[in-house]
Design a protein around this motif. Structure first.
Motif, PDB file in Angstrom:
ATOM      1  N   CYS A 202       0.571  -1.132   0.324  1.00  0.00           N
ATOM      2  CA  CYS A 202      -0.396  -0.031   0.124  1.00  0.00           C
ATOM      3  C   CYS A 202       1.147   1.691  -0.059  1.00  0.00           C
ATOM      4  N   GLY A 203       1.883   0.946  -0.441  1.00  0.00           N
ATOM      5  CA  GLY A 203       2.798   1.910  -0.706  1.00  0.00           C
ATOM      6  C   GLY A 203       3.749   2.620   0.282  1.00  0.00           C
ATOM      7  N   PRO A 204       4.277   3.338   1.130  1.00  0.00           N
ATOM      8  CA  PRO A 204       4.388   4.172   2.372  1.00  0.00           C
ATOM      9  C   PRO A 204       3.591   5.416   2.498  1.00  0.00           C
ATOM     10  N   PRO A 205       3.830   5.439   4.030  1.00  0.00           N
ATOM     11  CA  PRO A 205       3.194   6.309   4.595  1.00  0.00           C
ATOM     12  C   PRO A 205       2.711   7.911   3.960  1.00  0.00           C
ATOM     13  N   ILE A 206       1.694   8.495   3.586  1.00  0.00           N
ATOM     14  CA  ILE A 206       1.430   9.626   3.517  1.00  0.00           C
ATOM     15  C   ILE A 206       2.508  10.571   4.822  1.00  0.00           C
ATOM     16  N   PRO A 207       2.576  11.782   3.682  1.00  0.00           N
ATOM     17  CA  PRO A 207       3.283  12.517   4.990  1.00  0.00           C
ATOM     18  C   PRO A 207       1.626  13.365   5.675  1.00  0.00           C
ATOM     19  N   GLY A 208       2.555  13.576   6.864  1.00  0.00           N
ATOM     20  CA  GLY A 208       0.995  13.896   7.915  1.00  0.00           C
ATOM     21  C   GLY A 208       0.853  12.997   8.866  1.00  0.00           C
ATOM     22  N   PHE A 209       0.843  11.284   8.264  1.00  0.00           N
ATOM     23  CA  PHE A 209       0.846  10.138   9.175  1.00  0.00           C
ATOM     24  C   PHE A 209       1.329   9.563   9.803  1.00  0.00           C
ATOM     25  N   HIS A 210       1.644   9.310  10.615  1.00  0.00           N
ATOM     26  CA  HIS A 210       2.465   8.883  11.994  1.00  0.00           C
ATOM     27  C   HIS A 210       2.255   7.256  11.903  1.00  0.00           C
ATOM     28  N   VAL A 211       2.475   6.523  10.464  1.00  0.00           N
ATOM     29  CA  VAL A 211       1.660   4.791  10.872  1.00  0.00           C
ATOM     30  C   VAL A 211       3.257   3.832  11.075  1.00  0.00           C
ATOM     31  N   ASP A 212       3.037   3.005  11.901  1.00  0.00           N
ATOM     32  CA  ASP A 212       3.979   2.353  12.180  1.00  0.00           C
ATOM     33  C   ASP A 212       3.232   0.714  12.315  1.00  0.00           C
ATOM     34  N   VAL A 213       3.956  -0.109  12.500  1.00  0.00           N
ATOM     35  CA  VAL A 213       3.552  -1.478  12.842  1.00  0.00           C
ATOM     36  C   VAL A 213       4.162  -2.007  14.512  1.00  0.00           C
ATOM     37  N   ILE A 214       3.376  -3.145  14.741  1.00  0.00           N
ATOM     38  CA  ILE A 214       3.447  -3.632  16.395  1.00  0.00           C
ATOM     39  C   ILE A 214       3.700  -4.780  16.429  1.00  0.00           C
ATOM     40  N   SER A 215       4.170  -5.359  17.395  1.00  0.00           N
ATOM     41  CA  SER A 215       4.286  -6.029  17.600  1.00  0.00           C
ATOM     42  C   SER A 215       3.213  -6.370  18.626  1.00  0.00           C
ATOM     43  N   ASP A 216       2.480  -7.429  19.654  1.00  0.00           N
ATOM     44  CA  ASP A 216       1.872  -7.530  20.473  1.00  0.00           C
ATOM     45  C   ASP A 216       2.149  -7.120  21.793  1.00  0.00           C
ATOM     46  N   GLU A 217       3.455  -7.115  21.612  1.00  0.00           N
ATOM     47  CA  GLU A 217       3.836  -6.581  22.421  1.00  0.00           C
ATOM     48  C   GLU A 217       3.995  -4.492  22.790  1.00  0.00           C
ATOM     49  N   GLY A 218       3.746  -4.239  21.785  1.00  0.00           N
ATOM     50  CA  GLY A 218       4.061  -2.354  21.322  1.00  0.00           C
ATOM     51  C   GLY A 218       5.067  -2.197  21.185  1.00  0.00           C
ATOM     52  N   GLN A 219       6.100  -3.165  20.573  1.00  0.00           N
ATOM     53  CA  GLN A 219       7.546  -2.961  20.269  1.00  0.00           C
ATOM     54  C   GLN A 219       7.037  -2.616  18.301  1.00  0.00           C
ATOM     55  N   PRO A 220       8.001  -1.481  17.877  1.00  0.00           N
ATOM     56  CA  PRO A 220       7.864  -1.218  16.597  1.00  0.00           C
ATOM     57  C   PRO A 220       8.512  -3.109  15.886  1.00  0.00           C
ATOM     58  N   VAL A 221       7.565  -3.067  14.708  1.00  0.00           N
ATOM     59  CA  VAL A 221       8.700  -4.534  14.017  1.00  0.00           C
ATOM     60  C   VAL A 221       8.823  -4.029  12.543  1.00  0.00           C
ATOM     61  N   ARG A 222       9.733  -4.410  11.698  1.00  0.00           N
ATOM     62  CA  ARG A 222       9.755  -4.258  10.498  1.00  0.00           C
ATOM     63  C   ARG A 222      10.266  -5.781   9.938  1.00  0.00           C
ATOM     64  N   GLY A 223       9.260  -5.908   8.611  1.00  0.00           N
ATOM     65  CA  GLY A 223       9.583  -7.219   8.318  1.00  0.00           C
ATOM     66  C   GLY A 223       9.179  -8.283   8.530  1.00  0.00           C
ATOM     67  N   VAL A 224       8.089  -8.490   9.058  1.00  0.00           N
ATOM     68  CA  VAL A 224       7.451  -8.702   9.873  1.00  0.00           C
ATOM     69  C   VAL A 224       6.370  -8.752  10.041  1.00  0.00           C
ATOM     70  N   PRO A 225       4.923  -9.736  10.202  1.00  0.00           N
ATOM     71  CA  PRO A 225       3.969  -9.187  11.104  1.00  0.00           C
ATOM     72  C   PRO A 225       3.662  -8.381  11.814  1.00  0.00           C
ATOM     73  N   GLY A 226       2.655  -7.695  12.007  1.00  0.00           N
ATOM     74  CA  GLY A 226       1.956  -7.021  13.091  1.00  0.00           C
ATOM     75  C   GLY A 226       1.025  -6.609  13.473  1.00  0.00           C
ATOM     76  N   GLU A 227       1.043  -4.763  13.675  1.00  0.00           N
ATOM     77  CA  GLU A 227      -0.047  -4.777  13.880  1.00  0.00           C
ATOM     78  C   GLU A 227      -0.270  -3.194  13.082  1.00  0.00           C
ATOM     79  N   LEU A 228      -1.125  -2.295  12.093  1.00  0.00           N
ATOM     80  CA  LEU A 228      -0.611  -1.573  11.901  1.00  0.00           C
ATOM     81  C   LEU A 228      -1.128  -0.745  12.935  1.00  0.00           C
ATOM     82  N   ILE A 229      -0.386   0.794  12.987  1.00  0.00           N
ATOM     83  CA  ILE A 229      -0.756   1.782  13.935  1.00  0.00           C
ATOM     84  C   ILE A 229      -0.210   3.160  13.576  1.00  0.00           C
TER      85      ILE A 229
END
Lengths: 206, 614
Positions: free
Chosen positions: B447-474
């Motif tokens: 879905c492309g990269p985040p649009i400027p102005g929206f602080h998008v991240d993906v985190i694990s169940d523990e709330g830590q940012p994760v890269r390259g593995v599934p997490g929850e979009l926040i």
């Protein structure tokens, strides 16, 4: 087949360059026809010139009821460029339509045909250009054009590039190309002209 | 499920479409712009807000503790002016605002000036009929010029509106009527769908009876079935009444609402005027809309994409919007391509589900149309498989006239196919390559990269940012169009100032987002976000059903399809029919299984047995 409704008029194409315009006058439904070969149910009939794809022949016109008004350069109420004719509440301005050229190579010499700018009761205008090349009279027109019916086929009329020039000059709100048979002409015209108007390809009923 | 999705959507290819060859940013350039936007989001959105005309500028841009925050505090804005009125006196005023084509081929065009004339007349009539700022108006219509006029007239008198998708049945419509208690409901006397007249007005009458709510019903005359109705759209156009001034809305005045799907039901979400308009105007320009564009969006107002990117955004920009009444497959699956070709459409927005179905109809149907006017294809609503992206890029997007170094003979692709992420609660797209702003190379399936102005991240169940593995979009920070009103389910998704979208996603090291679908059991069926609880409740209304459970099964065509498991003595076809009529055809289960005691069934086993995508 499809028709387009814009402001007070509904426009339906018929044949190579024919059009029926439905509108209301004093709560009464009326039909204005331009270059229609089967002029059934038309209240007002306008012909741009006498060529067979535009004009059904004198025999058909002679059979029409007396109350039907016919305007053309060759039959009915005779008109020429520069004339302004009032048909009840609509105003028909007759404008030039011809090709510049020499001798028999010119299918539409000056004096043969005309174009029509029709102004309806609410000041909405429709311009049927007739069979014409890109002539100075078109480029010098100052009338506002809401809906333009423009020939693009290049066979005795403007080719695509010339038609684009005409649109850039006239700045119509909506442009419907007519008088072409090869669909590639439409694509070329559409791609070049779309930023200057809204092109709509209206399916014809033939 | 997420493995099934990931296999289909993951790709690491970087694509620069020929038409964007000289406009594409490097990943570093994109990152600089993006990071600087989220470093100071307040200033970023303040700059965007200044692109609108405010009747009174805000005293404080942002305050509160997420999720209970407000933007543009004490600001007053004339919403109607900022959508339509702004074009008065410019060249846009006389150009077509809306082109509507009926399923049977009739065309209606209205200019911005015509649109304004109708809106002024209808809004004056609404005021005469007693509609006040804050009164709700509900619409149950397909895309029509008249329904857009009504939405704008509502805006002009300060009455928030909710358009209800006509794929919902009388029960769901009644739920929305009960929730909003509208002063006016707008319906159409019928419309065409695959050659048949859909009597949506009868659905509305039934819904009003069920909701036991009295509202003024205005009927748009479309097919001639509305004889004897109390008030028609034409009546309102000629109602007369004094001139009504545009409503000057406090920034937090409700603008419109939707019912969004949650686990147990569809629930109301309402957007506020100021923040929403800022966000939708900015993103509409960024996705590529310009005044010269003729734009076709296949998503109906009734879903957030349709409201933001049919009603508000394109009109704010001054584009021409093509509206189509009927089915995409009528009289053939070439209908949308035909519309693009004949109206010289320059931007096309549709759903991944629609492209998936279209891609299965044969390339010839597409290639026999000339769609060279297209500048971009925008896609949303659900994960987009790499294979479907490639099909759209090559078969739909290559066209016949080369651009830069595209090669029509080799179907190299020519224009961008951009997948974007949106959610009803967020109001607009928040990720995606932006044709008119930040456009790094496309990664198909993402879905492309985040649009400027929206602080998008993906985190694990523990709330830590994760890269390259599934997490929850926040989203790490609130956005300007944060809902004014939302159910507790929405507020419960916030913790420590972070909003959990409920979607699984993978975020790559280069900041590309691959959305994988819902983390909970909320479903995406053909792009429609559906509540399993609403289907279960509806099934339970049928005599003989003791218990009902809905599972989301992966589906090759619809992305997901509901599987309904019933306990009781019941004919499954009766339940299916009831769901179709009460909830709507879009929620009809693909499979219905009847079992004597559902509570004893291991749901994973059911899923394995009955959810078998081919």
């Amino acid at each position: 087949m499809s028709s387009i409704e814009f402001k007070s008029m509904r426009v339906k194409l018929e044949g190579i360059a024919g059009v029926r315009v439905y509108f209301t006058m004093n709560n009464d439904h009326r039909i204005l026809c331009i270059d229609i070969l089967n002029p059934l149910n038309c209240n007002y009939i306008l012909y741009t010139h006498s060529h067979p794809r535009h004009y059904p022949g004198d025999g058909i016109i002679d059979k029409l009821e007396d109350k039907t008004t016919v305007l053309s350069p060759m039959k009915g109420y005779l008109i020429k460029p520069g004339d302004v004719v009032r048909l009840d509440n609509i105003l028909v301005k007759v404008v030039d339509a011809y090709e510049e050229g020499l001798g028999e190579a010119t299918i539409h010499p000056k004096g043969l045909g005309v174009g029509f700018i029709v102004e309806f009761e609410d000041k909405v205008t429709l311009y049927h250009m007739g069979d014409t090349g890109l002539i100075n009279e078109i480029l010098n027109l100052e009338e506002r054009v809401d809906l333009l019916l423009i020939p693009i086929g290049g066979d005795g009329v403007m080719n695509v590039e010339e038609a684009v020039e005409a649109v850039k000059s006239l700045k119509p709100i909506i442009t419907i190309p007519i008088h072409y048979t090869d669909r590639r002409f439409f694509f070329k015209f559409r791609d070049m002209v779309q930023p200057y108007t809204q092109v709509i390809d209206l399916k014809r009923s033939d | 499920m997420i493995e099934w999705v990931f296999q289909r959507i993951y790709s690491s290819k970087l694509i620069t479409p020929p038409s964007m060859r000289w406009k594409t940013l490097s990943l570093r350039e994109y990152a600089n712009i993006y990071v600087s936007s989220i470093k100071d989001l307040i200033s970023f959105w303040e700059k965007q807000a200044l692109n609108l005309r405010w009747s009174r500028r805000w005293s404080t841009l942002f305050s509160g503790v997420p999720p209970r925050v407000k933007w543009f505090i004490n600001g007053v804005i004339n919403a109607y002016y900022n959508v339509v009125g702004r074009h008065r006196g410019s060249w846009v005023w006389s150009k077509p605002a809306l082109i509507w084509e009926s399923e049977d081929g009739e065309v209606k065009v209205v200019s911005y000036e015509d649109l304004d004339d109708m809106v002024v007349r209808v809004s004056s009539a609404l005021r005469e009929l007693g509609v006040k700022p804050g009164d709700w108006i509900i619409l149950y219509t397909p895309p029509m010029i008249e329904s857009i006029v009504f939405m704008l007239a509502s805006v002009r008198v300060g009455a928030p509106f909710e358009p209800v998708f006509t794929g919902f049945g009388y029960g769901e419509l009644a739920k929305r009527i009960k929730a909003r208690k509208p002063k006016v409901v707008v319906s159409v006397d019928g419309f065409l769908r695959r050659g048949k007249i859909i009597n949506s007005h009868m659905v509305l009458r039934r819904a009003l009876e069920l909701a036991k709510h009295n509202a003024l019903n205005v009927v748009i005359e479309r097919v001639g079935l509305g004889k004897g109705v109390e008030l028609t759209f034409s009546d309102l156009l000629h109602y007369g009444g004094g001139a009504v001034e545009d409503y000057e809305a406090p920034s937090d005045h409700p603008l419109f609402g939707l019912h969004s799907a949650y686990l147990d039901d569809f629930k109301p979400v309402t957007h506020a005027t100021g923040g929403y308009l800022v966000q939708v105007y900015a993103t509409s320009k960024w996705i590529g809309l310009r005044p010269h564009d003729t734009y076709f969006c296949t998503v109906w107002p009734g879903w957030i994409t349709g409201i933001s990117y049919v009603v508000f955004g394109p009109l704010m920009v001054g584009s021409t919007v093509v509206l189509y009444e009927g089915g995409p497959d009528w009289p053939s699956w070439g209908r949308w391509w035909d519309l693009i070709e004949r109206y010289a459409v320059t931007l096309f927005l549709t759903t991944g589900g629609a492209l998936r179905i279209l891609s299965k109809q044969g390339d010839e149907l597409v290639r026999k149309h000339n769609m060279d006017t297209l500048r971009a294809i925008l896609v949303t609503a659900e994960p987009l498989e790499v294979s479907v992206w490639e099909w759209a890029y090559k078969i739909v997007g290559t066209g016949y006239t080369p651009v830069v170094d595209s090669n029509p003979e080799e179907l190299t692709g020519r224009i961008p196919v951009v997948n974007m992420y949106i959610q009803s609660e967020i109001g607009t797209f928040i990720t995606g390559n932006l044709v008119n702003y930040t456009f790094p190379p496309i990664i198909p399936g993402s879905c492309g990269p985040p649009i400027p102005g929206f602080h998008v991240d993906v985190i694990s169940d523990e709330g830590q940012p994760v890269r390259g593995v599934p997490g929850e979009l926040i989203l790490r920070t609130p956005w300007p169009s944060i809902p004014l009103e939302a159910p507790e389910d929405f507020y419960s998704k916030w913790s420590n100032g972070v909003y959990r979208t409920g979607d699984y996603a993978v975020l790559t090291m280069d900041n590309y987002v691959f959305v994988l679908g819902r983390k909970d059991n909320v479903m995406k069926v053909s792009g429609y976000r559906l509540s399993p609880g609403a289907i279960e409740k509806t099934a339970m209304m049928v005599n003989g059903v003791e218990r009902a459970i809905v599972l989301a099964c992966p589906d090759d065509l619809k992305f997901q399809a509901p599987l309904l498991v019933l306990e009781g003595s019941i004919n499954p076809d009766l339940v299916r029919k009831y769901i179709r009529e009460y909830l709507g055809p879009i929620a009809e289960p693909k499979n219905v299984i009847v079992h004597s005691i559902v509570s004893e069934l291991p749901l994973d086993d059911i899923r394995k047995t009955y959810c078998n995508p081919t």
